[in-house]
Write a protein that holds these residues in place. Structure first.
Motif, PDB file in Angstrom:
ATOM      1  N   ARG A   1       0.830  -1.215   0.000  1.00  0.00           N
ATOM      2  CA  ARG A   1       0.000   0.000   0.000  1.00  0.00           C
ATOM      3  C   ARG A   1       0.854   1.250   0.000  1.00  0.00           C
ATOM      4  O   ARG A   1       0.468   2.283  -0.531  1.00  0.00           O
ATOM      5  CB  ARG A   1      -0.916  -0.003   1.228  1.00  0.00           C
ATOM      6  N   GLU A   2       2.031   1.147   0.612  1.00  0.00           N
ATOM      7  CA  GLU A   2       2.882   2.333   0.684  1.00  0.00           C
ATOM      8  C   GLU A   2       3.313   2.811  -0.693  1.00  0.00           C
ATOM      9  O   GLU A   2       3.577   3.997  -0.881  1.00  0.00           O
ATOM     10  CB  GLU A   2       4.112   2.053   1.563  1.00  0.00           C
ATOM     11  N   LEU A   3       3.386   1.871  -1.661  1.00  0.00           N
ATOM     12  CA  LEU A   3       3.771   2.279  -3.013  1.00  0.00           C
ATOM     13  C   LEU A   3       2.721   3.203  -3.611  1.00  0.00           C
ATOM     14  O   LEU A   3       3.050   4.185  -4.281  1.00  0.00           O
ATOM     15  CB  LEU A   3       3.932   1.052  -3.908  1.00  0.00           C
ATOM     16  N   TYR A   4       1.448   2.892  -3.364  1.00  0.00           N
ATOM     17  CA  TYR A   4       0.389   3.770  -3.864  1.00  0.00           C
ATOM     18  C   TYR A   4       0.474   5.138  -3.203  1.00  0.00           C
ATOM     19  O   TYR A   4       0.275   6.164  -3.830  1.00  0.00           O
ATOM     20  CB  TYR A   4      -0.980   3.166  -3.589  1.00  0.00           C
ATOM     21  N   GLN A   5       0.796   5.103  -1.897  1.00  0.00           N
ATOM     22  CA  GLN A   5       0.880   6.379  -1.185  1.00  0.00           C
ATOM     23  C   GLN A   5       2.069   7.180  -1.687  1.00  0.00           C
ATOM     24  O   GLN A   5       1.980   8.395  -1.841  1.00  0.00           O
ATOM     25  CB  GLN A   5       0.974   6.121   0.315  1.00  0.00           C
ATOM     26  N   ALA A   6       3.173   6.478  -1.968  1.00  0.00           N
ATOM     27  CA  ALA A   6       4.336   7.171  -2.517  1.00  0.00           C
ATOM     28  C   ALA A   6       3.969   7.781  -3.861  1.00  0.00           C
ATOM     29  O   ALA A   6       4.325   8.924  -4.161  1.00  0.00           O
ATOM     30  CB  ALA A   6       5.504   6.203  -2.671  1.00  0.00           C
ATOM     31  N   ALA A   7       3.232   7.031  -4.678  1.00  0.00           N
ATOM     32  CA  ALA A   7       2.827   7.543  -5.986  1.00  0.00           C
ATOM     33  C   ALA A   7       1.944   8.770  -5.827  1.00  0.00           C
ATOM     34  O   ALA A   7       2.076   9.745  -6.561  1.00  0.00           O
ATOM     35  CB  ALA A   7       2.092   6.458  -6.765  1.00  0.00           C
ATOM     36  N   GLN A   8       1.068   8.721  -4.824  1.00  0.00           N
ATOM     37  CA  GLN A   8       0.202   9.872  -4.583  1.00  0.00           C
ATOM     38  C   GLN A   8       1.014  11.096  -4.192  1.00  0.00           C
ATOM     39  O   GLN A   8       0.755  12.199  -4.663  1.00  0.00           O
ATOM     40  CB  GLN A   8      -0.756   9.538  -3.440  1.00  0.00           C
ATOM     41  N   MET A   9       2.013  10.883  -3.322  1.00  0.00           N
ATOM     42  CA  MET A   9       2.858  12.008  -2.907  1.00  0.00           C
ATOM     43  C   MET A   9       3.643  12.544  -4.099  1.00  0.00           C
ATOM     44  O   MET A   9       3.897  13.736  -4.194  1.00  0.00           O
ATOM     45  CB  MET A   9       3.853  11.571  -1.827  1.00  0.00           C
ATOM     46  N   ASP A  10       4.053  11.637  -4.984  1.00  0.00           N
ATOM     47  CA  ASP A  10       4.863  12.054  -6.128  1.00  0.00           C
ATOM     48  C   ASP A  10       4.044  12.749  -7.199  1.00  0.00           C
ATOM     49  O   ASP A  10       4.600  13.218  -8.186  1.00  0.00           O
ATOM     50  CB  ASP A  10       5.563  10.830  -6.748  1.00  0.00           C
ATOM     51  N   GLY A  11       2.743  12.747  -7.050  1.00  0.00           N
ATOM     52  CA  GLY A  11       1.936  13.497  -8.002  1.00  0.00           C
ATOM     53  C   GLY A  11       1.151  12.646  -8.978  1.00  0.00           C
ATOM     54  O   GLY A  11       0.610  13.163  -9.950  1.00  0.00           O
ATOM     55  N   ALA A  12       1.081  11.329  -8.733  1.00  0.00           N
ATOM     56  CA  ALA A  12       0.229  10.497  -9.576  1.00  0.00           C
ATOM     57  C   ALA A  12      -1.193  10.633  -9.045  1.00  0.00           C
ATOM     58  O   ALA A  12      -1.632   9.864  -8.201  1.00  0.00           O
ATOM     59  CB  ALA A  12       0.692   9.046  -9.530  1.00  0.00           C
ATOM     60  N   ASP A  13      -1.903  11.653  -9.543  1.00  0.00           N
ATOM     61  CA  ASP A  13      -3.182  11.999  -8.937  1.00  0.00           C
ATOM     62  C   ASP A  13      -4.314  11.118  -9.404  1.00  0.00           C
ATOM     63  O   ASP A  13      -5.194  10.767  -8.631  1.00  0.00           O
ATOM     64  CB  ASP A  13      -3.512  13.470  -9.242  1.00  0.00           C
TER      65      ASP A  13
END
Ligand SMILES: Nc1ncnc2c1ncn2[C@@H]1O[C@H](COP(=O)(O)OP(=O)(O)OP(=O)(O)O)[C@@H](O)[C@H]1O
Ligand SMILES: [Mg+2]
Lengths: 385, 316
Positions: free
Chosen positions: B208-220
């Motif tokens: 799940r942290e990968l999705y959160q990392a993607a969200q932080m990185d701007g994968a909206d």
């Protein structure tokens, strides 16, 4: 750079409250550590700041503007995860590029294959490459750029995760136990590096850890959380020397503070473990109290000194630089720990009766509800007796 | 140090069993494929590559390869895509996911032969429910207009639905043009629930942290996160699902046997059915073995491709 403010933030999962109204002001450019035992809600608080989790009630603002409804990516924060959360199928370079690519390139420029035909892409990619280069120089990860995360050591992954957070030049860094997967010596080393990085970047760092040593060594201020409450916020010295709650006193400091049951009379005089403290409570609260002594605030004395605490030595823990004596006394559960310099502590053996006395003015007194009571030492006369 | 023979005793039984149960049948089949042996005959003749020659020159066998390959090329991509799509949708549900899982998995658990009989009734051109439903739409102007494309201004009689209403609806299993497609449809219906379960298992292993990392990185958008995290992280699952689906599709037999028996005019004459017809029905064991060997080679190629991808691409 940014200041972050939480006001009366609560969070509950299906009726179960995990954060009960946290107020927290994080100053621009400071290194603030959220510390507390496992499960107290540190990560949840951090994720609420990041926007990965929505608070049940309360407000989060960044630089004075409310961000309750703002998407994580638009809050201009970067996060370093405990598991690093690097994209395993991308090389280190691509991992570092990803946040910039997502921020700077538009939909068409990011389009697979066709994106390369968009003329504006080249200049932007060149700029991105430059920033990645800069960050990898700062973190000394240039030799690793072509590798995939699976081919890196824990410490190297940690650096790359840090790099991925740094490339965007975020307003603040959020870090969730970033060092907890490293071995002890690397952890100490990275502690110093993170501190140095903070000094260099002058950006706000919000750092979550359950390790009080990390909190004490790196932070400008520490926020101690327990069971969803923010118990105390202050500088490391203040939190260590002046804990406002018995739970903070017990959590911060290693080995743990000794807590002994005591009794307060009408005048505010306190007796504890067979001797009376050389001081009084400002506001007497007759009844049982708890008295806390840090191990370094107990000194070994001669057997017949007055006002001394006697106990049987059960265990002598020699760490080289310090020696800890664990003693037990009848009527007190657990053991009392005394810290001594190795130079003055040789002869005692387990089984011996040992005497110690508190350093004047240092005992901390807590009421039955765990709140700190104002204890005034008789500083002038304390040493003369 | 004395030379002990113990190691032979340790590996011996395993090797013996493997030779007896796995290798020997293949060797026997390979040998038989070079003969004209029939069960019950006292002898046989070595005829060399003749069976294989027939296999690659006769029209009925080229129809066999066409049928098998078409079936695989229809079933694999569609059932994999549907499996992935439904797994993504189900895993995004907060409630009701379990129910959907059970429903979509039902065809996998049911015996395909029993289901084939149900399909046979449903697809019956005269009394079948499929054509009944299609026919009932012909006189409802909304449905007719929509399906025939006349609401877009096309000539309704040009469209498939419009002309079928005028004349008649297909015979499905009895029509050379539709039979293989219909069999493939049943194959997809049956296979996608299985693929869905494999993908659901794959999805739970994406941190799940990968999705959160993607969200932080701007994968909206969900699509960005799918591209950045889900799709690549499912790499090992893709390889497994595609290989398994391909092998299972190559092995299709029961629907063909129950519904079309290879017909009409060999349009559904898939490999395993041909094997069965030649080797068992017509007692031409040599020919049946030759088809078996070719089939094994196909499966072997698929497996080697899988091994290649597993080793090379998708492990990080
Ligand atoms: N998605 C969730 N659903 C229900 N409860 C949750 C959820 N996430 C966290 N919790 C609960 O919230 C509490 C705080 O969790 P949190 O992850 O913030 O703890 P933590 O302080 O970071 O602990 P640790 O040091 O172990 O990481 C825990 O009791 C946990 O069980
Ligand atoms: Mg945590």
């Amino acid at each position: 750079m940014a200041s972050i403010a939480l006001s009366r933030v609560t969070k509950s999962y299906g009726g179960q409250s995990v954060i009960n109204g946290v107020d927290l002001d994080i100053h621009d450019g400071e290194f603030l550590t959220l510390v507390g035992p496992s499960g107290c809600g540190k990560s949840t608080t951090l994720r609420i700041i990041a926007g990965l989790e929505t608070q049940t009630a309360g407000d989060v603002s960044i630089d004075g503007s409310l961000v309750n409804e703002t998407r994580p990516s638009l809050r201009d924060l970067a996060m370093v995860f405990q598991s690093y959360a690097l994209y395993p199928h991308l090389t280190v370079r691509q991992n570092l590029i990803t946040p910039l690519r997502l921020r700077d390139l538009n939909f068409w420029e990011r389009f697979p294959l066709l994106g390369h035909l968009v003329p504006s892409r080249r200049a932007k990619m060149a700029q991105i490459e430059k920033e990645v280069q800069l960050v990898s120089e700062t973190l000394k990860i240039e030799p690793l750029l072509a590798r995939k995360p699976g081919q890196l050591s824990g410490g190297q992954r940690q650096r790359v995760a840090l790099g991925r957070a740094m490339v965007r030049n975020p307003a603040a860094f959020l870090m969730d136990e970033p060092l907890s997967n490293l071995d002890a010596s690397l952890r100490v080393h990275m502690r110093a590096e993170l501190s140095a990085l903070h000094k260099k970047l002058k950006t706000t760092f919000v750092y979550v850890t359950h390790d009080q040593a990390e909190a004490l060594t790196m932070s400008d201020r520490i926020a101690v959380m327990m069971d969803g409450d923010l118990l105390q916020l202050g500088s490391p010295e203040e939190v260590y020397q002046n804990p406002q709650d018995i739970r903070v006193a017990e959590f911060i400091g290693s080995p743990k503070m000794n807590i002994l049951p005591g009794y307060c009379d009408e005048l505010g005089n306190i007796t504890c473990a067979g001797f009376s403290l050389d001081g009084t409570l400002e506001i007497p609260s007759p009844g049982p109290v708890s008295v806390g002594f840090r191990p370094e605030h107990l000194t070994l004395t001669e057997p017949n000194a007055d006002q001394s605490l006697a106990g049987k030595l059960t265990y002598k823990e020699n760490l080289g630089s310090d020696v800890f004596f664990h003693i037990t006394q009848e009527g007190i559960e657990g053991s009392i720990i005394i810290r001594a310099q190795p130079l003055i502590s040789t002869p005692q053996q387990p089984g011996d009766i040992i005497h110690c006395t508190p350093v004047p003015g240092k005992p901390l007194v807590f009421g039955p509800d765990g709140q700190r009571l104002d204890f005034k030492a008789l500083a002038q006369s304390g040493t003369s007796s | 140090m004395g030379r002990s023979k113990a190691h032979y005793w340790f590996v011996g039984p395993a090797i013996l069993l493997m030779l007896l149960l796995l290798i020997a049948p293949v060797v026997v089949a390979a040998a038989l494929s070079m003969t004209d042996y029939s069960l019950g005959n006292s002898g046989f003749n070595w005829i060399g590559w003749e069976n294989y020659e027939k296999l690659f020159t006769r029209r009925s066998y080229s129809k066999m390869f066409t049928a098998s390959l078409t079936y695989v090329l229809l079933v694999v991509p569609i059932s994999v895509a549907l499996g992935l799509g439904s797994a993504l949708l189900i895993s995004s549900l907060r409630i009701g996911g379990e129910l959907y899982k059970a429903i979509f998995f039902l065809p996998v658990m049911a015996t395909l032969l029993a289901m084939a009989i149900v399909w046979e009734f449903a697809l019956n051109p005269i009394v079948g429910v499929v054509n009944d439903i299609l026919r009932s739409g012909c006189d409802k102007s909304v449905i007719y207009g929509f399906l025939s494309g006349s609401w877009l201004g096309y000539d309704p009689l040009e469209s498939w639905y419009g002309s079928a209403c005028e004349k008649k609806f297909p015979l499905w299993l009895g029509d050379r043009k539709y039979a293989l497609g219909t069999i493939a449809f049943i194959g997809i219906w049956q296979a996608f629930g299985f693929n869905m379960v494999l993908y659901l298992a794959g999805l739970t292993s994406v941190p799940r942290e990968l999705y959160q990392a993607a969200q932080m990185d701007g994968a909206d958008s969900a699509w960005e996160r799918f591209k950045l995290v889900t799709w690549p992280m499912l790499g090992p699952t893709h390889v497994f699902v595609i290989t398994i689906s391909s092998i299972r599709s190559f092995q299709v037999f029961d629907t063909v046997e129950a519904l079309t028996e290879g017909g009409p005019s060999k349009s559904t004459y898939v490999m395993i059915y041909a094997m069965f017809e030649k080797g068992v029905r017509q007692n031409l064991l040599g020919m049946g073995s030759a088809i078996t060997i070719v089939f094994l080679i196909f499966v072997l190629i698929l497996t080697l491709v899988q091994v290649y991808f597993v080793n090379r691409k998708v492990h990080y």
